[in-house]
Scaffold this motif. Structure first.
Motif, PDB file in Angstrom:
ATOM      1  N   LEU A 138       0.831  -1.205   0.000  1.00  0.00           N
ATOM      2  CA  LEU A 138       0.000   0.000   0.000  1.00  0.00           C
ATOM      3  C   LEU A 138       0.869   1.260   0.000  1.00  0.00           C
ATOM      4  CD1 LEU A 138      -3.075   0.450   0.016  1.00  0.00           C
ATOM      5  CD2 LEU A 138      -2.961   0.667   2.500  1.00  0.00           C
ATOM      6  N   VAL A 162      -8.315   2.544  -4.144  1.00  0.00           N
ATOM      7  CA  VAL A 162      -8.439   1.084  -4.062  1.00  0.00           C
ATOM      8  C   VAL A 162      -9.623   0.701  -3.178  1.00  0.00           C
ATOM      9  CG1 VAL A 162      -7.346  -1.033  -3.201  1.00  0.00           C
ATOM     10  CG2 VAL A 162      -6.005   0.611  -4.526  1.00  0.00           C
ATOM     11  N   PHE A 163      -9.727   1.356  -2.027  1.00  0.00           N
ATOM     12  CA  PHE A 163     -10.831   1.028  -1.118  1.00  0.00           C
ATOM     13  C   PHE A 163     -12.168   1.535  -1.652  1.00  0.00           C
ATOM     14  CE2 PHE A 163      -7.089   0.823   1.647  1.00  0.00           C
ATOM     15  CZ  PHE A 163      -7.288  -0.434   2.178  1.00  0.00           C
ATOM     16  N   LEU A 217     -13.246  -1.052  -4.100  1.00  0.00           N
ATOM     17  CA  LEU A 217     -13.670  -2.283  -3.423  1.00  0.00           C
ATOM     18  C   LEU A 217     -15.053  -2.120  -2.799  1.00  0.00           C
ATOM     19  CD1 LEU A 217     -10.326  -3.399  -1.727  1.00  0.00           C
ATOM     20  CD2 LEU A 217     -11.451  -4.440  -3.705  1.00  0.00           C
ATOM     21  N   VAL A 245      -8.846  -3.536  -9.844  1.00  0.00           N
ATOM     22  CA  VAL A 245      -9.155  -3.682  -8.415  1.00  0.00           C
ATOM     23  C   VAL A 245     -10.407  -4.520  -8.219  1.00  0.00           C
ATOM     24  CG1 VAL A 245      -9.880  -2.419  -6.346  1.00  0.00           C
ATOM     25  CG2 VAL A 245      -7.985  -1.557  -7.736  1.00  0.00           C
ATOM     26  N   GLY A 305     -10.062  -7.871  -6.343  1.00  0.00           N
ATOM     27  CA  GLY A 305     -10.795  -7.871  -5.078  1.00  0.00           C
ATOM     28  C   GLY A 305     -11.744  -9.045  -4.962  1.00  0.00           C
ATOM     29  N   PHE A 360     -10.879  -7.043   5.258  1.00  0.00           N
ATOM     30  CA  PHE A 360      -9.812  -6.639   4.336  1.00  0.00           C
ATOM     31  C   PHE A 360      -9.440  -7.729   3.326  1.00  0.00           C
ATOM     32  CE2 PHE A 360      -9.222  -3.676   7.864  1.00  0.00           C
ATOM     33  CZ  PHE A 360      -9.046  -2.471   7.181  1.00  0.00           C
ATOM     34  N   SER A 397     -10.613  -8.638   0.397  1.00  0.00           N
ATOM     35  CA  SER A 397     -10.510  -8.191  -0.991  1.00  0.00           C
ATOM     36  C   SER A 397      -9.262  -7.364  -1.240  1.00  0.00           C
ATOM     37  CB  SER A 397     -11.753  -7.377  -1.380  1.00  0.00           C
ATOM     38  OG  SER A 397     -12.925  -8.143  -1.242  1.00  0.00           O
ATOM     39  N   SER A 398      -8.912  -6.528  -0.282  1.00  0.00           N
ATOM     40  CA  SER A 398      -7.781  -5.607  -0.470  1.00  0.00           C
ATOM     41  C   SER A 398      -6.445  -6.335  -0.518  1.00  0.00           C
ATOM     42  CB  SER A 398      -7.759  -4.562   0.649  1.00  0.00           C
ATOM     43  OG  SER A 398      -7.590  -5.164   1.912  1.00  0.00           O
ATOM     44  N   ILE A 409      -4.591  -4.712  -3.651  1.00  0.00           N
ATOM     45  CA  ILE A 409      -3.453  -3.791  -3.510  1.00  0.00           C
ATOM     46  C   ILE A 409      -2.276  -4.224  -4.388  1.00  0.00           C
ATOM     47  CG2 ILE A 409      -1.736  -2.869  -1.902  1.00  0.00           C
ATOM     48  CD1 ILE A 409      -3.966  -3.076   0.274  1.00  0.00           C
TER      49      ILE A 409
END
Length: 282
Positions: free
Chosen positions: A128, A152-153, A156, A225, A229, A262, A264-265, A269
Protein backbone atom coordinates in the motif's frame (compact mmCIF):
# COMPACT_ATOMS: atom_id res chain seq x y z
CA UNK A 1 -33.07 -5.27 12.86
CA UNK A 2 -30.71 -4.80 15.80
CA UNK A 3 -27.93 -6.68 13.98
CA UNK A 4 -28.49 -4.57 10.85
CA UNK A 5 -28.15 -1.35 12.85
CA UNK A 6 -25.01 -2.66 14.54
CA UNK A 7 -23.53 -3.61 11.18
CA UNK A 8 -24.38 -0.19 9.73
CA UNK A 9 -22.89 1.66 12.70
CA UNK A 10 -19.70 -0.40 12.59
CA UNK A 11 -19.45 0.12 8.83
CA UNK A 12 -19.82 3.90 9.14
CA UNK A 13 -17.17 4.14 11.85
CA UNK A 14 -14.89 1.87 9.83
CA UNK A 15 -15.18 4.06 6.71
CA UNK A 16 -14.63 7.29 8.65
CA UNK A 17 -11.54 5.95 10.41
CA UNK A 18 -10.08 4.48 7.22
CA UNK A 19 -10.71 7.53 5.03
CA UNK A 20 -9.62 9.93 7.75
CA UNK A 21 -6.46 7.97 8.47
CA UNK A 22 -5.48 7.94 4.80
CA UNK A 23 -6.25 11.58 4.06
CA UNK A 24 -5.13 13.31 7.26
CA UNK A 25 -1.37 12.84 6.97
CA UNK A 26 1.34 10.35 6.00
CA UNK A 27 1.88 9.64 9.71
CA UNK A 28 -1.75 8.68 10.38
CA UNK A 29 -1.71 6.56 7.22
CA UNK A 30 1.34 4.62 8.43
CA UNK A 31 0.12 4.26 12.02
CA UNK A 32 -3.36 3.14 10.98
CA UNK A 33 -2.24 0.47 8.54
CA UNK A 34 0.60 -0.72 10.76
CA UNK A 35 -2.10 -1.41 13.36
CA UNK A 36 -4.37 -3.05 10.79
CA UNK A 37 -1.49 -5.22 9.56
CA UNK A 38 -0.67 -6.36 13.09
CA UNK A 39 -4.28 -7.17 13.98
CA UNK A 40 -4.85 -9.08 10.75
CA UNK A 41 -1.68 -11.18 10.99
CA UNK A 42 -2.42 -11.94 14.65
CA UNK A 43 -5.94 -13.04 13.66
CA UNK A 44 -4.59 -15.21 10.83
CA UNK A 45 -2.06 -16.84 13.17
CA UNK A 46 -4.68 -17.38 15.86
CA UNK A 47 -7.07 -19.05 13.39
CA UNK A 48 -4.50 -21.51 12.04
CA UNK A 49 -3.37 -22.33 15.58
CA UNK A 50 -6.94 -22.96 16.72
CA UNK A 51 -8.39 -24.76 13.73
CA UNK A 52 -5.53 -26.09 11.59
CA UNK A 53 -3.35 -27.72 14.24
CA UNK A 54 -0.46 -25.26 13.78
CA UNK A 55 1.72 -23.66 16.46
CA UNK A 56 2.74 -20.41 14.81
CA UNK A 57 4.54 -17.92 17.06
CA UNK A 58 1.87 -15.21 16.93
CA UNK A 59 3.97 -12.54 18.62
CA UNK A 60 7.05 -12.83 16.39
CA UNK A 61 4.90 -13.29 13.31
CA UNK A 62 2.90 -10.15 14.10
CA UNK A 63 5.91 -8.02 15.03
CA UNK A 64 7.64 -9.04 11.79
CA UNK A 65 4.59 -8.07 9.74
CA UNK A 66 4.21 -4.68 11.42
CA UNK A 67 7.91 -3.99 10.97
CA UNK A 68 7.68 -4.87 7.28
CA UNK A 69 4.89 -2.36 6.80
CA UNK A 70 6.73 0.42 8.65
CA UNK A 71 10.02 -0.32 6.86
CA UNK A 72 8.31 -0.34 3.47
CA UNK A 73 6.57 2.96 4.24
CA UNK A 74 9.84 4.54 5.35
CA UNK A 75 11.66 3.25 2.28
CA UNK A 76 8.96 4.35 -0.17
CA UNK A 77 8.85 7.79 1.49
CA UNK A 78 12.66 8.11 1.19
CA UNK A 79 13.10 8.32 4.96
CA UNK A 80 15.15 5.15 5.42
CA UNK A 81 17.61 3.21 3.21
CA UNK A 82 17.13 -0.35 2.01
CA UNK A 83 19.11 -1.74 4.97
CA UNK A 84 16.04 -0.96 7.08
CA UNK A 85 14.68 -4.32 5.89
CA UNK A 86 17.50 -6.27 7.60
CA UNK A 87 15.62 -6.72 10.92
CA UNK A 88 12.69 -8.16 8.95
CA UNK A 89 15.01 -10.69 7.33
CA UNK A 90 16.34 -11.60 10.77
CA UNK A 91 12.81 -12.21 12.05
CA UNK A 92 12.02 -14.42 9.05
CA UNK A 93 15.20 -16.41 9.70
CA UNK A 94 14.16 -16.73 13.34
CA UNK A 95 10.80 -18.23 12.34
CA UNK A 96 12.70 -20.87 10.39
CA UNK A 97 15.53 -21.61 12.81
CA UNK A 98 13.42 -21.58 15.98
CA UNK A 99 11.55 -24.69 14.82
CA UNK A 100 14.80 -26.63 15.17
CA UNK A 101 14.72 -26.09 18.93
CA UNK A 102 11.03 -25.84 19.83
CA UNK A 103 10.31 -29.51 19.06
CA UNK A 104 6.76 -28.80 17.91
CA UNK A 105 4.65 -31.62 16.50
CA UNK A 106 4.52 -30.26 12.94
CA UNK A 107 7.23 -27.67 12.21
CA UNK A 108 6.57 -27.80 8.47
CA UNK A 109 2.98 -26.71 9.04
CA UNK A 110 4.19 -23.87 11.29
CA UNK A 111 6.59 -22.66 8.59
CA UNK A 112 3.91 -22.88 5.92
CA UNK A 113 1.32 -20.87 7.82
CA UNK A 114 3.80 -18.31 9.15
CA UNK A 115 5.13 -17.55 5.69
CA UNK A 116 1.65 -17.66 4.20
CA UNK A 117 0.63 -14.87 6.57
CA UNK A 118 3.73 -12.86 5.65
CA UNK A 119 3.15 -13.16 1.90
CA UNK A 120 -0.65 -13.05 1.92
CA UNK A 121 -1.28 -10.43 4.60
CA UNK A 122 1.90 -8.55 5.54
CA UNK A 123 3.20 -8.05 2.00
CA UNK A 124 -0.26 -7.16 0.72
CA UNK A 125 -0.59 -4.31 3.20
CA UNK A 126 3.06 -3.25 2.84
CA UNK A 127 2.56 -2.66 -0.89
CA UNK A 128 0.00 0.00 0.00
CA UNK A 129 2.95 2.33 0.65
CA UNK A 130 4.10 1.81 -2.94
CA UNK A 131 0.79 3.38 -3.98
CA UNK A 132 0.84 6.11 -1.36
CA UNK A 133 4.34 7.52 -1.90
CA UNK A 134 5.18 8.61 -5.44
CA UNK A 135 8.52 9.84 -6.79
CA UNK A 136 8.38 13.07 -8.78
CA UNK A 137 11.23 13.18 -11.30
CA UNK A 138 10.67 16.89 -12.02
CA UNK A 139 11.30 17.99 -8.45
CA UNK A 140 13.43 14.97 -7.45
CA UNK A 141 11.25 14.48 -4.37
CA UNK A 142 8.85 11.86 -3.06
CA UNK A 143 5.37 13.04 -2.15
CA UNK A 144 2.41 11.49 -0.38
CA UNK A 145 -0.53 10.89 -2.74
CA UNK A 146 -3.45 9.47 -0.73
CA UNK A 147 -5.71 9.31 -3.80
CA UNK A 148 -4.18 6.02 -4.98
CA UNK A 149 -4.60 3.96 -1.76
CA UNK A 150 -7.96 5.60 -1.12
CA UNK A 151 -9.15 4.78 -4.64
CA UNK A 152 -8.44 1.08 -4.06
CA UNK A 153 -10.83 1.03 -1.12
CA UNK A 154 -13.40 3.15 -2.95
CA UNK A 155 -13.38 0.66 -5.82
CA UNK A 156 -13.67 -2.28 -3.42
CA UNK A 157 -16.59 -0.75 -1.53
CA UNK A 158 -18.26 0.16 -4.82
CA UNK A 159 -17.74 -3.34 -6.19
CA UNK A 160 -19.23 -4.91 -3.05
CA UNK A 161 -22.24 -2.56 -3.18
CA UNK A 162 -22.86 -3.10 -6.88
CA UNK A 163 -22.48 -6.86 -6.56
CA UNK A 164 -24.92 -7.01 -3.63
CA UNK A 165 -27.57 -4.82 -5.30
CA UNK A 166 -27.38 -6.46 -8.72
CA UNK A 167 -27.12 -9.93 -7.26
CA UNK A 168 -30.16 -9.37 -5.04
CA UNK A 169 -32.29 -7.89 -7.81
CA UNK A 170 -31.30 -10.08 -10.74
CA UNK A 171 -30.17 -13.44 -9.34
CA UNK A 172 -33.48 -15.13 -10.17
CA UNK A 173 -33.25 -14.10 -13.83
CA UNK A 174 -29.50 -14.73 -14.08
CA UNK A 175 -28.76 -17.51 -11.58
CA UNK A 176 -25.30 -18.50 -12.84
CA UNK A 177 -22.88 -18.82 -9.92
CA UNK A 178 -19.44 -17.24 -9.99
CA UNK A 179 -17.59 -19.83 -7.87
CA UNK A 180 -20.15 -22.06 -6.20
CA UNK A 181 -17.62 -24.49 -4.71
CA UNK A 182 -16.11 -21.76 -2.53
CA UNK A 183 -18.81 -19.10 -2.23
CA UNK A 184 -22.28 -20.29 -3.29
CA UNK A 185 -23.91 -16.87 -2.85
CA UNK A 186 -21.79 -15.03 -5.42
CA UNK A 187 -23.25 -14.72 -8.91
CA UNK A 188 -21.89 -13.59 -12.25
CA UNK A 189 -24.55 -10.91 -12.57
CA UNK A 190 -23.57 -9.46 -9.20
CA UNK A 191 -19.89 -9.37 -10.14
CA UNK A 192 -20.67 -7.68 -13.45
CA UNK A 193 -22.83 -5.13 -11.66
CA UNK A 194 -19.98 -4.39 -9.26
CA UNK A 195 -17.60 -3.95 -12.19
CA UNK A 196 -19.94 -1.51 -13.97
CA UNK A 197 -20.31 0.57 -10.82
CA UNK A 198 -16.52 0.62 -10.45
CA UNK A 199 -16.27 2.10 -13.94
CA UNK A 200 -18.66 4.88 -12.90
CA UNK A 201 -16.53 5.70 -9.85
CA UNK A 202 -13.38 5.55 -12.01
CA UNK A 203 -14.89 8.15 -14.35
CA UNK A 204 -15.67 10.39 -11.39
CA UNK A 205 -12.09 10.07 -10.09
CA UNK A 206 -10.76 10.85 -13.57
CA UNK A 207 -12.80 14.06 -13.55
CA UNK A 208 -11.50 15.23 -10.18
CA UNK A 209 -7.93 13.89 -10.45
CA UNK A 210 -6.96 14.20 -14.14
CA UNK A 211 -3.35 14.97 -13.23
CA UNK A 212 -2.81 11.49 -11.78
CA UNK A 213 -4.26 9.20 -14.47
CA UNK A 214 -6.11 9.56 -17.74
CA UNK A 215 -9.72 8.42 -18.02
CA UNK A 216 -8.62 5.14 -19.57
CA UNK A 217 -6.01 4.76 -16.84
CA UNK A 218 -8.62 5.18 -14.11
CA UNK A 219 -11.05 2.82 -15.85
CA UNK A 220 -8.34 0.19 -16.08
CA UNK A 221 -7.44 0.61 -12.42
CA UNK A 222 -11.08 0.29 -11.40
CA UNK A 223 -11.52 -2.98 -13.31
CA UNK A 224 -8.20 -4.32 -12.03
CA UNK A 225 -9.16 -3.68 -8.42
CA UNK A 226 -12.65 -5.07 -8.96
CA UNK A 227 -11.42 -8.37 -10.44
CA UNK A 228 -8.54 -8.82 -7.98
CA UNK A 229 -10.80 -7.87 -5.08
CA UNK A 230 -13.27 -10.59 -6.08
CA UNK A 231 -10.43 -13.11 -6.13
CA UNK A 232 -9.30 -11.84 -2.72
CA UNK A 233 -12.78 -12.39 -1.32
CA UNK A 234 -12.85 -15.92 -2.75
CA UNK A 235 -9.39 -16.72 -1.39
CA UNK A 236 -10.46 -15.77 2.12
CA UNK A 237 -13.67 -17.78 1.70
CA UNK A 238 -11.55 -20.79 0.74
CA UNK A 239 -9.35 -20.18 3.80
CA UNK A 240 -12.36 -20.13 6.13
CA UNK A 241 -13.97 -23.13 4.42
CA UNK A 242 -10.78 -25.15 4.89
CA UNK A 243 -10.69 -24.22 8.58
CA UNK A 244 -14.42 -24.83 9.03
CA UNK A 245 -15.24 -21.36 10.38
CA UNK A 246 -17.87 -18.79 9.42
CA UNK A 247 -16.03 -15.60 10.43
CA UNK A 248 -12.32 -14.99 10.81
CA UNK A 249 -12.92 -13.14 14.08
CA UNK A 250 -15.28 -10.94 16.06
CA UNK A 251 -13.35 -7.69 16.38
CA UNK A 252 -15.74 -5.72 14.15
CA UNK A 253 -19.35 -6.18 15.38
CA UNK A 254 -21.60 -7.25 12.54
CA UNK A 255 -18.69 -7.62 10.13
CA UNK A 256 -16.60 -10.43 11.63
CA UNK A 257 -12.84 -10.11 11.85
CA UNK A 258 -10.06 -8.18 10.17
CA UNK A 259 -9.61 -10.78 7.43
CA UNK A 260 -13.33 -10.60 6.70
CA UNK A 261 -13.07 -6.84 6.29
CA UNK A 262 -9.81 -6.64 4.34
CA UNK A 263 -9.91 -9.90 2.35
CA UNK A 264 -10.51 -8.19 -0.99
CA UNK A 265 -7.78 -5.61 -0.47
CA UNK A 266 -5.07 -8.22 0.15
CA UNK A 267 -5.07 -9.10 -3.55
CA UNK A 268 -6.40 -5.79 -4.88
CA UNK A 269 -3.45 -3.79 -3.51
CA UNK A 270 -0.74 -5.92 -5.22
CA UNK A 271 -2.83 -5.95 -8.41
CA UNK A 272 -3.10 -2.13 -8.35
CA UNK A 273 0.68 -1.87 -7.92
CA UNK A 274 1.26 -4.22 -10.86
CA UNK A 275 -1.22 -2.27 -12.99
CA UNK A 276 0.31 1.15 -12.26
CA UNK A 277 3.87 -0.06 -12.79
CA UNK A 278 2.79 -1.63 -16.08
CA UNK A 279 1.41 1.75 -17.17
CA UNK A 280 4.70 3.40 -16.26
CA UNK A 281 6.73 0.76 -18.11
CA UNK A 282 4.75 0.94 -21.33
Amino acid sequence: MKNLLLRAATGCIFVVVLVGGILYSPLTFVLLFALITGLTVWEFSDNVNRYAGASVNRFINTVAAVYLFVAMAGYCADYVPSRAFIPYLVSVMYLLISELYLQKADPLKNWAYAFASQVYVALGFALLSVLAFRYDALTNTTRFEPVYPLSVFLFLWTSDTGAYVCGSLLHRRFPAKLFERVSPNKSWVGSIGGGVLCLVVAAVLAHFFPETLTLLGWLGLGLTVCVAGTWGDLVESLFKRQLGIKDSGHLLPGHGGMLDRFDSSLLAIPAAVLYLYTLISF
